[in-house]
Design a protein around this motif. Sequence first.
Motif, PDB file in Angstrom:
ATOM      1  N   THR A 245       0.833  -1.193   0.000  1.00 21.80           N
ATOM      2  CA  THR A 245       0.000   0.000   0.000  1.00 21.80           C
ATOM      3  C   THR A 245       0.872   1.250   0.000  1.00 21.80           C
ATOM      4  OG1 THR A 245      -1.922   1.059   1.039  1.00 21.80           O
ATOM      5  CG2 THR A 245      -0.183   0.273   2.517  1.00 21.80           C
ATOM      6  N   GLU A 246       0.291   2.342  -0.460  1.00 25.05           N
ATOM      7  CA  GLU A 246       0.919   3.658  -0.407  1.00 25.05           C
ATOM      8  C   GLU A 246      -0.047   4.621   0.267  1.00 25.05           C
ATOM      9  OE1 GLU A 246       2.082   5.125  -4.209  1.00 25.05           O
ATOM     10  OE2 GLU A 246       3.507   3.501  -4.601  1.00 25.05           O
ATOM     11  N   LEU A 247       0.479   5.495   1.124  1.00 24.47           N
ATOM     12  CA  LEU A 247      -0.314   6.532   1.761  1.00 24.47           C
ATOM     13  C   LEU A 247       0.327   7.881   1.467  1.00 24.47           C
ATOM     14  CD1 LEU A 247      -0.905   3.878   3.523  1.00 24.47           C
ATOM     15  CD2 LEU A 247      -1.669   5.474   5.272  1.00 24.47           C
ATOM     16  N   GLY A 248      -0.487   8.823   0.990  1.00 24.72           N
ATOM     17  CA  GLY A 248      -0.017  10.170   0.699  1.00 24.72           C
ATOM     18  C   GLY A 248      -0.605  11.173   1.664  1.00 24.72           C
ATOM     19  N   PRO A 249      -0.350  12.461   1.460  1.00 29.17           N
ATOM     20  CA  PRO A 249      -0.848  13.493   2.365  1.00 29.17           C
ATOM     21  C   PRO A 249      -2.360  13.383   2.603  1.00 29.17           C
ATOM     22  CG  PRO A 249       0.729  14.428   0.847  1.00 29.17           C
ATOM     23  CD  PRO A 249       0.475  13.031   0.383  1.00 29.17           C
ATOM     24  N   GLY A 250      -2.749  13.402   3.859  1.00 27.10           N
ATOM     25  CA  GLY A 250      -4.148  13.271   4.238  1.00 27.10           C
ATOM     26  C   GLY A 250      -4.581  11.851   4.502  1.00 27.10           C
ATOM     27  N   ASP A 251      -3.788  10.863   4.082  1.00 21.05           N
ATOM     28  CA  ASP A 251      -4.128   9.464   4.313  1.00 21.05           C
ATOM     29  C   ASP A 251      -3.660   9.010   5.685  1.00 21.05           C
ATOM     30  OD1 ASP A 251      -5.137   9.322   1.763  1.00 21.05           O
ATOM     31  OD2 ASP A 251      -3.335   8.410   0.905  1.00 21.05           O
ATOM     32  N   ALA A 252      -4.426   8.099   6.285  1.00 13.67           N
ATOM     33  CA  ALA A 252      -4.065   7.472   7.553  1.00 13.67           C
ATOM     34  C   ALA A 252      -4.751   6.120   7.602  1.00 13.67           C
ATOM     35  CB  ALA A 252      -4.498   8.333   8.736  1.00 13.67           C
ATOM     36  N   VAL A 253      -4.299   5.264   8.495  1.00 18.58           N
ATOM     37  CA  VAL A 253      -4.989   4.005   8.756  1.00 18.58           C
ATOM     38  C   VAL A 253      -5.548   4.096  10.172  1.00 18.58           C
ATOM     39  CG1 VAL A 253      -4.798   1.513   8.956  1.00 18.58           C
ATOM     40  CG2 VAL A 253      -3.481   2.710   7.213  1.00 18.58           C
ATOM     41  N   PRO A 254      -6.871   4.136  10.336  1.00 18.43           N
ATOM     42  CA  PRO A 254      -7.438   4.268  11.673  1.00 18.43           C
ATOM     43  C   PRO A 254      -7.154   3.035  12.513  1.00 18.43           C
ATOM     44  CG  PRO A 254      -9.153   3.798  10.070  1.00 18.43           C
ATOM     45  CD  PRO A 254      -7.902   4.054   9.293  1.00 18.43           C
ATOM     46  N   VAL A 255      -7.224   3.212  13.820  1.00 14.82           N
ATOM     47  CA  VAL A 255      -6.961   2.102  14.710  1.00 14.82           C
ATOM     48  C   VAL A 255      -7.940   0.967  14.419  1.00 14.82           C
ATOM     49  CG1 VAL A 255      -8.454   3.046  16.520  1.00 14.82           C
ATOM     50  CG2 VAL A 255      -6.634   1.437  17.134  1.00 14.82           C
ATOM     51  N   HIS A 256      -7.407  -0.240  14.358  1.00  9.33           N
ATOM     52  CA  HIS A 256      -8.236  -1.410  14.069  1.00  9.33           C
ATOM     53  C   HIS A 256      -7.618  -2.635  14.724  1.00  9.33           C
ATOM     54  CE1 HIS A 256      -5.209  -1.247  10.867  1.00  9.33           C
ATOM     55  NE2 HIS A 256      -5.377  -2.560  10.696  1.00  9.33           N
ATOM     56  N   LEU A 257      -8.317  -3.757  14.621  1.00  7.77           N
ATOM     57  CA  LEU A 257      -7.922  -4.975  15.329  1.00  7.77           C
ATOM     58  C   LEU A 257      -8.433  -6.174  14.547  1.00  7.77           C
ATOM     59  CD1 LEU A 257      -6.995  -6.637  17.824  1.00  7.77           C
ATOM     60  CD2 LEU A 257      -9.138  -6.000  18.916  1.00  7.77           C
TER      61      LEU A 257
END
Length: 222
Positions: free
Chosen positions: A83-95
Motif C-alpha cells: 500500500t501507499e499513503l499520501g498526504p491526508g491518508d491514515a490508517v485508523p486504529v483497528h484490530l
Amino acid sequence: MIHVSETFALHTVEDFLTAEEISQLNKIMDSEPARASGPANAFRYEAAPRAAQAILQQAAERALPAVRRLMPSLAATARWMYTELGPGDAVPVHLGGIPDAGPPPRRVGRIGVDIARAGQGGQFYVATSSSPGLWTGDVRGEADGFLPGTPVARSLPHADATAPASGDEPSWVETLPKTRWVTDAPAGVAFAYGAQLMHGVTPVTRGTLRKFVTDLLDGTPT
C-alpha cells in the motif's frame, strides 16, 4: 498451541531488509502502473508483484527465527500485500483478532515493513487497553489450536475500519479507552505484532509512505 501472549506480542527486526533490498523494492514499485491518489483509494492493499514477493519472502525466512522468540507458534508468512499513503491518508486504529477455529495455517499476527517513509507523519502505532470493552467473553482451547482458556478480543479488521461508512460515527475501537505507542523506525525495519493488538498508522502530512504487510501463520500456506 498458540498462547495468548503471542496474539499481543510486539517485536522489531532492525535488519529485516538490507539497503540493496530496499532500493530493489522501490525500483520494482516505481515500475508498476501509477496509483490514483485521494480518499477513494486510500488504505487499499494489493498483492505485491512477484519480484517483490521473492525479496520479501527471503527476508521473512531470515527474520522468522528472531520473531519466534516472542511468537514460537510461527511457521511461515502469507503472501505480501502493498500500500501507499499520501498526504491526508491514515490508517485508523483497528484490530484483526484471532482466527476462527480450524486447522493450520492460522493467523497469529502480522508483520509490516516500510520501504519509503513519509516526509512527515505516517508512523505505525499500537494501542493497549485494560478496558473490559476489549473482550468478547469467549475463549479458545486445545480443540481450536490455542492454549486452554485463551481469551478472545473483539474484532474490527482493516477493511471494516477504513470503509467509508465507518466515518459516520466512531467505532467501538476508536472510543475504547487506550494508550497509543507510536514508532518512528526507518525504512527496512520490520514490525511483527500479534493478531489481537490494536494498531494503525498516523496521518501522512508530507510525502508518500510505501509499506508491505503480510500475515504470520502457524502453518505453511497451501
